[in-house]
Design an enzyme around this catalytic site. Structure first.
Site, PDB file in Angstrom:
ATOM      1  N   GLU A   1      14.989  42.859  23.871  1.00 55.27           N
ATOM      2  CA  GLU A   1      13.946  43.728  24.425  1.00 55.27           C
ATOM      3  C   GLU A   1      14.249  44.187  25.842  1.00 55.27           C
ATOM      4  O   GLU A   1      13.934  45.324  26.227  1.00 55.27           O
ATOM      5  CB  GLU A   1      12.592  43.004  24.376  1.00 55.27           C
TER       6      GLU A   1
ATOM      7  N   ASP B   1       7.314  40.608  23.295  1.00 53.65           N
ATOM      8  CA  ASP B   1       5.880  40.318  23.285  1.00 53.65           C
ATOM      9  C   ASP B   1       5.331  39.801  21.963  1.00 53.65           C
ATOM     10  O   ASP B   1       4.118  39.720  21.786  1.00 53.65           O
ATOM     11  CB  ASP B   1       5.087  41.561  23.709  1.00 53.65           C
TER      12      ASP B   1
ATOM     13  N   ILE C   1      13.127  45.754  15.898  1.00 57.24           N
ATOM     14  CA  ILE C   1      12.153  46.811  15.654  1.00 57.24           C
ATOM     15  C   ILE C   1      12.850  48.143  15.401  1.00 57.24           C
ATOM     16  O   ILE C   1      13.878  48.458  16.015  1.00 57.24           O
ATOM     17  CB  ILE C   1      11.166  46.923  16.839  1.00 57.24           C
TER      18      ILE C   1
ATOM     19  N   ASP D   1      12.260  36.897  16.771  1.00 60.28           N
ATOM     20  CA  ASP D   1      10.854  36.480  16.840  1.00 60.28           C
ATOM     21  C   ASP D   1      10.419  35.855  15.518  1.00 60.28           C
ATOM     22  O   ASP D   1       9.782  34.794  15.487  1.00 60.28           O
ATOM     23  CB  ASP D   1       9.951  37.692  17.127  1.00 60.28           C
TER      24      ASP D   1
ATOM     25  N   GLY E   1      12.920  41.585  17.329  1.00 62.95           N
ATOM     26  CA  GLY E   1      11.851  41.168  16.428  1.00 62.95           C
ATOM     27  C   GLY E   1      12.330  40.266  15.310  1.00 62.95           C
ATOM     28  O   GLY E   1      11.576  39.427  14.809  1.00 62.95           O
TER      29      GLY E   1
END
Length: 270
Positions: free
Chosen positions: A144, A152, A65, A124, A121
């Site tokens: 994270e 999340d 991110i 992810d 991310g």
């Protein structure tokens, strides 16, 4: 499509979708999340696309991110009412989760071609692909925890299913990096190639191999495997029985049988 942060090209029924913020290590700003979902939704609905390769321009696949996005979140969810503020944040998180899940939702198989950083991310997103190839310089990590938050948007749910609970918990709780060879050993990636060009070439070859198969059979196999992953064996068997009861008698199976008898390559409609 009007995409600002990803590029899309189609070659012989295989779509190559690439993150295009190479100067920012392909870090995920808000536009990039939305563009990823738009590109995947387009690939899902485009008859001329039978498989997708996801890669990154520049030195990295995706470094996670964009911290500028994190800083800007406070302004997006601001509200005089604390409950409404928290509700806005929850909706934002659910929307980012949906952007990642667009890879699974896409009926066409998605192959992640990873080089350089695949962190936070980025991991992810890679985990939501059907399978992953990596260059030797690839580095994976659930970062994270290093910025004081719980991952999340998918890693904590998908990673244990790919590498097992122990390895997943180690990565999530320590935040340590995993290099390509270790990722191959634990099953996070299917292959390790020499460099970015080699991993992209291997991913495209797999996409073209998929594109030569019956589109109905490929889409059905992905649907059934996704369902079976989240349900019991008995439920999965019931689901595939219903699927084949509806889809088995097709022109594709007739073409495949005829081509096999004549020792030819079958050609299928989109």
């Amino acid at each position: 499509m009007s995409l600002q942060t990803v590029t899309v090209e189609v070659n012989d029924k295989a779509a190559l979708i690439r993150f295009n913020r190479g100067d920012k290590a392909n870090s995920l700003n808000m536009q990039m999340w939305q563009d990823l979902r738009s590109a995947m939704d387009w690939a899902d609905g485009e008859p001329g696309v039978r498989a997708v390769v996801l890669a990154g321009h520049g030195k990295h696949f995706c470094a996670g991110i964009d911290l500028a996005m994190m800083v800007g979140l406070q302004g997006q969810i601001e509200d005089a009412c604390e409950a409404r503020k928290r509700e806005k944040l929850r909706r934002l998180i659910l929307d980012l989760q949906d952007c990642v899940s667009s890879l699974e939702r896409c009926r066409k198989p998605v192959i992640a071609a990873i080089h350089g950083a695949c962190l936070g991310g980025g991991l992810d997103i890679a985990l939501a692909a059907d399978f992953r190839f990596a260059a030797k310089d690839a580095v994976f990590g659930v970062r994270e925890v290093d910025i004081g938050m719980v991952a999340d948007v998918g890693s904590l749910q998908r990673l244990p299913r790919v590498v097992g609970e122990g390895v997943a918990r180690e990565l999530a709780l320590t935040g340590r990096d995993m290099v390509a060879d270790e990722a191959l050993d634990v099953g996070l990636v299917n292959r390790v190639l020499e460099d970015e060009d080699a991993v992209l070439a291997a991913a495209m070859q797999s996409a073209w191999l998929i594109a030569g198969k019956s589109p109905l059979a490929v889409r059905g196999s992905k649907e059934v495997m996704n369902y079976s992953r989240d349900h019991s064996v008995a439920d999965g068997l019931q689901f595939v029985a219903g699927w084949n009861a509806a889809m088995l008698i097709s022109e594709d199976i007739q073409k495949a049988a005829m081509a096999a008898m004549m020792k030819q390559q079958a050609s299928f409609r989109d």
